[in-house]
Design an enzyme around this catalytic site. Structure first.
Site, short mmCIF file in Angstrom:
data_model
loop_
_atom_site.label_atom_id
_atom_site.label_comp_id
_atom_site.label_asym_id
_atom_site.label_seq_id
_atom_site.Cartn_x
_atom_site.Cartn_y
_atom_site.Cartn_z
N GLU A 238 1.07 -1.08 0.07
CA GLU A 238 -0.06 -0.09 -0.09
C GLU A 238 0.90 1.20 -0.11
O GLU A 238 1.41 1.66 1.03
CB GLU A 238 -0.81 0.04 1.16
CG GLU A 238 -1.74 -1.35 1.30
CD GLU A 238 -3.15 -1.35 0.76
OE1 GLU A 238 -3.09 -0.38 0.15
OE2 GLU A 238 -3.82 -2.30 1.03
N CYS A 272 -2.19 8.96 2.43
CA CYS A 272 -1.94 8.41 1.05
C CYS A 272 -2.80 8.77 0.11
O CYS A 272 -2.93 8.92 -1.03
CB CYS A 272 -1.87 6.72 1.10
SG CYS A 272 -3.18 6.13 1.93
P1 NAD Z 1 8.61 4.42 4.58
O1 NAD Z 1 8.60 3.60 3.52
O2 NAD Z 1 9.60 5.50 4.89
O3 NAD Z 1 8.47 3.53 5.89
C1 NAD Z 1 7.36 2.70 6.11
C2 NAD Z 1 7.73 1.66 6.85
O4 NAD Z 1 8.62 0.59 6.38
C3 NAD Z 1 8.49 1.87 8.12
O5 NAD Z 1 8.07 0.88 9.13
C4 NAD Z 1 9.98 1.78 7.86
O6 NAD Z 1 10.83 1.58 8.87
C5 NAD Z 1 9.85 0.60 6.99
N1 NAD Z 1 10.80 0.41 5.76
C6 NAD Z 1 11.35 1.44 5.16
N2 NAD Z 1 12.31 0.90 4.43
C7 NAD Z 1 12.32 -0.34 4.56
C8 NAD Z 1 13.07 -1.56 3.97
N3 NAD Z 1 14.18 -1.33 3.11
N4 NAD Z 1 13.00 -2.70 4.57
C9 NAD Z 1 12.29 -2.95 5.51
N5 NAD Z 1 11.31 -1.93 6.16
C10 NAD Z 1 11.64 -0.64 5.67
O7 NAD Z 1 6.87 5.37 4.69
P2 NAD Z 1 6.70 6.35 5.65
O8 NAD Z 1 7.39 7.57 5.51
O9 NAD Z 1 6.62 5.76 7.09
O10 NAD Z 1 5.17 6.51 5.03
C11 NAD Z 1 4.58 7.66 4.21
C12 NAD Z 1 4.25 6.96 2.85
O11 NAD Z 1 3.30 5.83 3.19
C13 NAD Z 1 3.71 7.77 2.07
O12 NAD Z 1 4.12 7.48 0.84
C14 NAD Z 1 2.28 7.30 2.06
O13 NAD Z 1 1.41 7.58 0.80
C15 NAD Z 1 2.51 5.80 2.17
N6 NAD Z 1 1.07 5.35 2.89
C16 NAD Z 1 0.19 4.63 2.14
C17 NAD Z 1 -0.89 4.11 2.68
C18 NAD Z 1 -1.78 3.41 1.41
O14 NAD Z 1 -2.65 2.66 2.19
N7 NAD Z 1 -1.42 3.10 0.20
C19 NAD Z 1 -1.55 4.22 3.90
C20 NAD Z 1 -0.50 5.21 4.64
C21 NAD Z 1 0.43 5.80 4.08
#
Ligand code: NAD
Length: 510
Positions: A238, A272
Site C-alpha cells: 500500500e 496516502c
Molecule cells: P516509509 O517507506 O519510509 O516507511 C514505512 C515503513 O517501512 C516503516 O516502518 C519503515 O521502517 C519501513 N521500511 C522502510 N524501508 C524499509 C526497507 N528497506 N525494509 C524494510 N522496512 C522498511 O514510509 P513512511 O514515510 O513511514 O510513510 C509515508 C508513506 O506511506 C507515504 O508515501 C504514504 O502515501 C504511504 N502510505 C500509504 C498508505 C496506503 O494505504 N496506500 C497508507 C498510509 C501511508
C-alpha cells in the site's frame, strides 16, 4: 533514528521540534527468535475454535476503545494530530472495524463445498477450506499508526494467524501503546511488536514470515518487494499517491470546496489518499479557487492542521512549492514554513507546470495545486496522467454521471461527492494500481490475502478404479467424447448420451 541499527530511537515532538526521550529498538539479532515465538503462538491460536478467537478479539476491541483518550494523547504527542482528527480517524473507526469483522467472519471462513456432477465424480466431496497463512508481517508507516495496523491485525487474528508488527520508527510510542494493550488481552507472542527502522523491517522479512503487508513509500515498498521476492514471500504493498479531485460544472460548490479543502489539508496532507490535485471545470474554476483559498487561509495551525512529521518532510514540501513557483506557478496562499515545530501552512497554487514534482510526485504535505479542464474526457486524462492510482473523487449533483466518470479513472477507490474516508472501513477494499501498490487490505478481498485456501477431497466411492485411470482404451475416448457432447446443448445431446453409455459399458467390461 540514530546511526547504529540497534540504537535507541530518538523521540521528537513534531509540534515543537524538541527531543522528548528515546525508546529501545528490538535488536536486529533478536528478530528471528521473536518471529519463531509468534509462529508457536500462532499454531496454538489457529487450533482454537473460531468462536473462541472471536471472543478474544472482541475483548481486544473493548480494551482498545477503553484506552481511546490515551491513544489520542500519544497521537498528539508523537505525530501532532489535532485531537478531533485523532478521535475520528483513529479511534471511532476502530469500533466500526471490530464490529464489521466480528459480524462477518463466521460466514467468510465457512468452507465452500463444490457442486459436483455425480456422473463424472461419483461419491466425491470437495470443499475449499480457508486456513491461516501462519505469521503475517506488518511493516507500517507513521501517518495513521493505529488504524493502519489494526485494519489488518483484526482480520488476520480472526483468520487464525499470528502477527509480527513493526511500527514506523516515527510512531514507536503508538506502537508501544498498542503492544501494551495487546499484552492485556492476547495470548503471549500472538502479536509480536518489533521496534526499529528499515533494518528491523528487513530482519522480519528475512526471518521467514508467510506474508508481508507493507504500507509506506514507493521506495520502501520496492525494497521490501525485492527482498520478499528473493524469498518467495507474498506481499501486499500500500504505497503513495497523487490523487485527483474532479470538480464538475454542476457540483454543489459549497460542499465541493469544503470537501476538497478537507481532502487536501487533513492530517496536514500526510494521507496516502490526500487530494493532491484539484481539477476543476474551467467555467467554475475562478469561483472555486477563490472560495477554497478563502477557507484555506482560515485554517489554524495546530488546531486544524498538525505539523509535518519531521524537518526533512518540511524541506521536501517547501522545495516542491519553491520549484513550482520558480517555474511560473502562482502562489495563492501559504508557501512558507512556520517557525517552531514542523508546521507548514495550507498552501494553494495555480498554473503549476505538469512536469513539476509538485504535479507529478507525492507531496505528502498541505499543498493543493488547482488546474482547469475542458470536458470530461480531459478531466479523466488529467487524473490518469500519473504514475499513481489510489483514489479519485468526483464532485457533481448528478451522482450517476459522477460514478460513471470516477470509474473511468484507473485507481482502486472512487468517491462521488466525498473523499479519503473509507480506508478504515473493514468491509471496504483499500488498494491501488500502478505505483500506488498491489494487493488489498479490507473487505473479503483483503481477508483472502490472509488465508491459504486448502482444497479437501474426500472419496466415498470404493470401486476398484476411476473411469479416467489406466488402462487408456478406445472405450475411454468414446466415453470422454460422449461426456463433452452431453455437456453441449442441442442435437448433440442424444449422440452424446449414447456415446457416453457405450464408452462406459466398454470401460466396465475391460
Ligand atoms: P516509509 O517507506 O519510509 O516507511 C514505512 C515503513 O517501512 C516503516 O516502518 C519503515 O521502517 C519501513 N521500511 C522502510 N524501508 C524499509 C526497507 N528497506 N525494509 C524494510 N522496512 C522498511 O514510509 P513512511 O514515510 O513511514 O510513510 C509515508 C508513506 O506511506 C507515504 O508515501 C504514504 O502515501 C504511504 N502510505 C500509504 C498508505 C496506503 O494505504 N496506500 C497508507 C498510509 C501511508
Amino acid at each position: 533514528m540514530a546511526s547504529g541499527d540497534d540504537d535507541a530511537l530518538v523521540l521528537v515532538d513534531p509540534r515543537t521540534g524538541g527531543v522528548v526521550g528515546d525508546l529501545a529498538c528490538t535488536p536486529v539479532a533478536a528478530v528471528v527468535s521473536q518471529v519463531a515465538a509468534a509462529r508457536v503462538a500462532g499454531a496454538l491460536w489457529a487450533a482454537r475454535p473460531l468462536l473462541d478467537r472471536m471472543a478474544v478479539v472482541r475483548a481486544l476491541g473493548t480494551a482498545l476503545l477503553a484506552r481511546g483518550s490515551d491513544l489520542v494523547a500519544v497521537l498528539g504527542a508523537e505525530i501532532g494530530k489535532p485531537s478531533g482528527e485523532a478521535w475520528t480517524s483513529e479511534v471511532v473507526t476502530l469500533g466500526e472495524l471490530f464490529d464489521h469483522w466480528l459480524a462477518v467472519i463466521e460466514d467468510e471462513l465457512e468452507p465452500r463445498s463444490l457442486d459436483l456432477n455425480p456422473v463424472n465424480y461419483p461419491g466425491k466431496r470437495v470443499e475449499v477450506v480457508p486456513e491461516p497463512l501462519g505469521v503475517v508481517a506488518l511493516i507500517m508507516p507513521w501517518n495513521y499508526p493505529i488504524h493502519l495496523p489494526m485494519r489488518t491485525i483484526v482480520p488476520a487474528l480472526l483468520a487464525g494467524n499470528a502477527v509480527v508488527f513493526k511500527p514506523s520508527e516515527h510512531a514507536a510510542r503508538c506502537g508501544a501503546l498498542l503492544a501494551e494493550v495487546f499484552a492485556t488481552v492476547l495470548p503471549p507472542n500472538l502479536v509480536v511488536t518489533v521496534q526499529g527502522g528499515p533494518p528491523q523491517g528487513a530482519a522480519v522479512i528475512a526471518a521467514g514470515v508467510d506474508k508481508v503487508i507493507f504500507t509506506g513509500s514507493v521506495a520502501g515498498g520496492r525494497a521490501v518487494a525485492r527482498q520478499a521476492a528473493e524469498l518467495l514471500i507474498p506481499t501486499a504493498l500500500e504505497l503513495g499517491s497523487k490523487d485527483a479531485a474532479i470538480v464538475l460544472h454542476d457540483a454543489k460548490l459549497g460542499r465541493a470546496v469544503e470537501g476538497v479543502l478537507w481532502g487536501a489539508f487533513h492530517n496536514a496532507g500526510q494521507d496516502c489518499a490526500s487530494v493532491e490535485r484539484a481539477l476543476v471545470d474551467r467555467r467554475i474554476v475562478g469561483q472555486f479557487t477563490d472560495a477554497l483559498v478563502a477557507r484555506a487561509k482560515e485554517l489554524r495551525l495546530g488546531d486544524d492542521i498538525g505539523p509535518l512529521i519531521d524537518a526533512r518532510a518540511v524541506a521536501k514540501v517547501h522545495a516542491q512549492v519553491l520549484d513550482a513557483v520558480a517555474r511560473g506557478a502562482t502562489l495563492l496562499c501559504g508557501g512558507q514554513p512556520v517557525e517552531g515545530g514542523f508546521f507548514y501552512p495550507a498552501t494553494v497554487l495555480t498554473g503549476v507546470p505538469t512536469d513539476c514534482p509538485l504535479w507529478t510526485e507525492e507531496t505528502f504535505g498541505p499543498v493543493l495545486p488547482i488546474a482547469a479542464f475542458d470536458g470530461e474526457d480531459q478531466a479523466v486524462a488529467m487524473a490518469d496522467d500519473s504514475q499513481y492510482g489510489l483514489c479519485v473523487s468526483v464532485w457533481t449533483r448528478d451522482v450517476a454521471r459522477g460514478e460513471a466518470l470516477a470509474r473511468r479513472v484507473r485507481c482502486g477507490v472512487s468517491y462521488v461527492n466525498n473523499c479519503c474516508f473509507s480506508g478504515p472501513m473493514g468491509g471496504a477494499s483499500w488498494g491501488g494500481r500502478k505505483h500506488s501498490g498491489h494487493g488489498v487490505t479490507g473487505s473479503v478481498f483483503g481477508l483472502h490475502g490472509l488465508v491459504q485456501p486448502r482444497t479437501v477431497v474426500v472419496d466415498r466411492f470404493f470401486g476398484q478404479k476411476e473411469l479416467w485411470w489406466y488402462p487408456y482404451t478406445p472405450a475411454l475416448t468414446t466415453m470422454a467424447e460422449g461426456l463433452v457432447e452431453l455437456a453441449r446443448s442441442g442435437g448433440a445431446r442424444f449422440t452424446g448420451l449414447r456415446k457416453m453409455l457405450g464408452g462406459l459399458i466398454g470401460r466396465w467390461k475391460t
